[in-house]
Enzyme design. Structure first.
Site, PDB file in Angstrom:
ATOM      1  N   ASP A   1       0.865  -1.172   0.000  1.00 16.30           N
ATOM      2  CA  ASP A   1       0.000   0.000   0.000  1.00 16.30           C
ATOM      3  C   ASP A   1       0.908   1.232   0.000  1.00 16.30           C
ATOM      4  OD1 ASP A   1      -2.154  -1.809   0.530  1.00 16.30           O
ATOM      5  OD2 ASP A   1      -1.559  -1.792   2.641  1.00 16.30           O
TER       6      ASP A   1
ATOM      7  N   ASP B   1      -1.963  -2.490  -4.615  1.00 20.37           N
ATOM      8  CA  ASP B   1      -2.861  -2.903  -3.547  1.00 20.37           C
ATOM      9  C   ASP B   1      -3.608  -1.650  -3.083  1.00 20.37           C
ATOM     10  OD1 ASP B   1      -4.121  -4.670  -1.851  1.00 20.37           O
ATOM     11  OD2 ASP B   1      -2.597  -4.533  -0.313  1.00 20.37           O
TER      12      ASP B   1
ATOM     13  N   ASP C   1      -4.289   1.610   3.846  1.00 22.05           N
ATOM     14  CA  ASP C   1      -4.980   0.471   4.456  1.00 22.05           C
ATOM     15  C   ASP C   1      -4.733   0.479   5.958  1.00 22.05           C
ATOM     16  OD1 ASP C   1      -5.957  -0.300   2.031  1.00 22.05           O
ATOM     17  OD2 ASP C   1      -4.909  -2.230   1.949  1.00 22.05           O
TER      18      ASP C   1
ATOM     19  N   ARG D   1     -13.720   0.504  -2.096  1.00 25.16           N
ATOM     20  CA  ARG D   1     -13.115   0.685  -0.775  1.00 25.16           C
ATOM     21  C   ARG D   1     -12.840   2.158  -0.452  1.00 25.16           C
ATOM     22  NH1 ARG D   1      -8.632  -4.257  -0.523  1.00 25.16           N
ATOM     23  NH2 ARG D   1     -10.093  -5.917  -1.022  1.00 25.16           N
TER      24      ARG D   1
HETATM   25 CA    CA Z   1      -3.086  -3.736   1.799  1.00 22.43          CA
END
Ligand code: CA
Ligand code: CA
Length: 445
Positions: free
Chosen positions: A224, A263, A267, A319
């Site tokens: 990330d 990704d 996060d 997301r």
């Molecule tokens: Ca991640």
């Protein structure tokens, strides 16, 4: 090492030349290095608040221009770091220009081929694990091991550990960190401020093929731009997160699936707690922000408390955020879903999640409908009030939850069991687009 310690609080930077300045030439803008999160500004203001490295002594104020200087600044000025645990001494790090993480110790660029180990090549990987040849089972054996070794070689360059009591800020709107993974982890890792930086093109050269992910399999990547795990009290403010050279539209398809090299952008998992994510721009990315990584991660219960306000989510696939367990306040954000061919949803309602969304503005392509803004995973409730969709008139509020419930079963409930109290001001929704388009992302100095 061109790393420089700053012995005065004010500095003036032109290009890559650093010099100290007299009071007469003080920058007109605020010194972000000494700034702290305002009381009541979201979950990161809870209890102790978030002050980052603002109390740094002059010998722990750094100006950095490349990967090596950045990592040294995070480790008491030492490179390579003496320990895998970064320094928790209060420190302020000013970022100048573009810092590329995919470089060697002479700051020379490293390509994906430079990381290949033990005979890995993409051509060999594709030939070996093609489902038509290998079958629909996970890759294993020497070539998969070589992929993992190659991935680890890249990780050794791009992973940047950030310790407690740290402020990292761009000196101006041209501060860019490219290809890096800020790995913020550990129960003692707290009190971190990251502001005024463009995070660009964090990418994995060695995606893994998982034939069992979804109905058709998927390519999954590590890294990330920022990951928050186990720690607490982080403020991420006025940054841009974007894919440019590695944007999904530039990527090939293998085995019928996008060769996804990304990704998340930010996060937040593994019982991390208390983040405020404000005035950022999240642009042109699929998986933006995962809050809670697994339904079985019950240690996340009571944690993962996050505030998202005044962020731009422009052409983001999914997301924004997807939540499990956490109490997440989502207010005054601007969702642009105008040119998003792979749009999935914005708010993901996962297990025991408690999203409290209010006064968010959605701009759509007029084909995406408000029921699509929500996706239910294994959650049961989301509060969503004050939403506007396309029309900026305050008289045309859209009940996004009702729209969702009208076309989905089972219905989601509006009671999420908490009401936010930590916020400065909640704007009328019709003002949100102009506030965000003029005021989000790096400061326009
Ligand atoms: Ca991640
Ligand atoms: Ca229904």
């Amino acid at each position: 090492m061109r790393i420089m310690k700053v012995f005065v609080l004010t500095l003036c930077l032109i290009g890559h030349t650093t010099f100290f300045t007299s009071a007469a030439a003080l920058p007109k803008h605020e010194d972000l290095g000494r700034a702290t999160l305002a009381p009541n500004d979201g979950w990161a203001s809870f209890s102790t608040g978030t002050t980052g490295g603002s109390s740094a002594t002059p010998d722990h104020v750094y100006v950095v221009h490349d990967r090596q200087e950045l990592i040294a600044a995070l480790n008491n000025g030492v490179y390579p770091p003496p320990s895998s645990t970064p320094s928790s001494t209060p420190k302020i790090i000013y970022v100048v220009g573009t810092i590329d993480a995919n470089v060697d110790d002479n700051n020379e660029p490293l390509t994906c081929a430079d990381y290949e180990r033990n005979g890995y090549t993409l051509e060999a990987y594709l030939a070996t694990y093609d489902p038509a040849v290998w079958g629909r089972v996970p890759p294993s054996g020497a070539l998969e091991n070589a992929r993992v070794a190659s991935q680890q070689a890249q990780q050794a360059r791009v992973r940047i550990r950030v310790g407690a009591n740290t402020t990292i800020v761009g000196v101006d709107k041209h501060a860019v960190i490219r290809g890096a993974w800020f790995d913020i982890r550990g129960t003692a890792t707290s009190n971190i401020i990251i502001r005024n930086i463009t995070f660009r093109d964090t990418y994995d050269c060695f995606p893994a093929w998982d034939p069992l992910d979804g109905s058709q399999g998927n390519w999954n990547s590590a890294y990330d731009s920022i990951s928050l795990r186990d720690g607490h009290h982080v403020w991420i403010d006025h940054n841009t997160f974007e894919d440019r050279d590695t944007a999904d539209t530039t990527l090939p398809t293998y085995f019928g699936r996008l060769f996804q090299v990304h990704d998340g952008l930010v996060d937040i998992t593994n019982a991390f707690d208390l983040a405020t994510v404000s005035y950022n721009r999240f642009v042109n990315h699929d998986k933006v922000m995962l809050i809670g990584s697994s339904d079985s991660a019950t240690a996340d219960r009571g944690k993962l408390r996050v505030t998202l306000h005044h962020n731009l989510f422009e052409d983001c696939g999914q997301r924004a955020p997807r939540v499990r367990f956490g109490q997440v306040h989502v207010f005054n954000n601007y969702y642009q879903i105008k040119n998003t061919p792979n749009y999935g949803y914005s708010w993901g309602v996962g297990r025991e999640s408690a999203i409290y969304a209010e006064n968010n503005f959605f701009r759509t392509d007029h084909e995406t409908t408000p029921d699509q803004f929500i996706e239910r995973f294994s959650g049961t409730a989301i509060y969503a009030a004050g939403s506007l969709v396309d029309a900026a008139s305050p008289n045309h509020l859209v009940d996004v939850l009702a729209e969702y419930n009208a076309v989905n079963n089972p219905d989601l409930l509006p009671n999420v069991g908490w009401t936010p109290v930590l916020f400065l001001e909640i704007e009328p929704t019709f003002k949100v687009p102009s506030t965000i388009m003029s005021g989000s992302g790096p400061f326009n100095w």
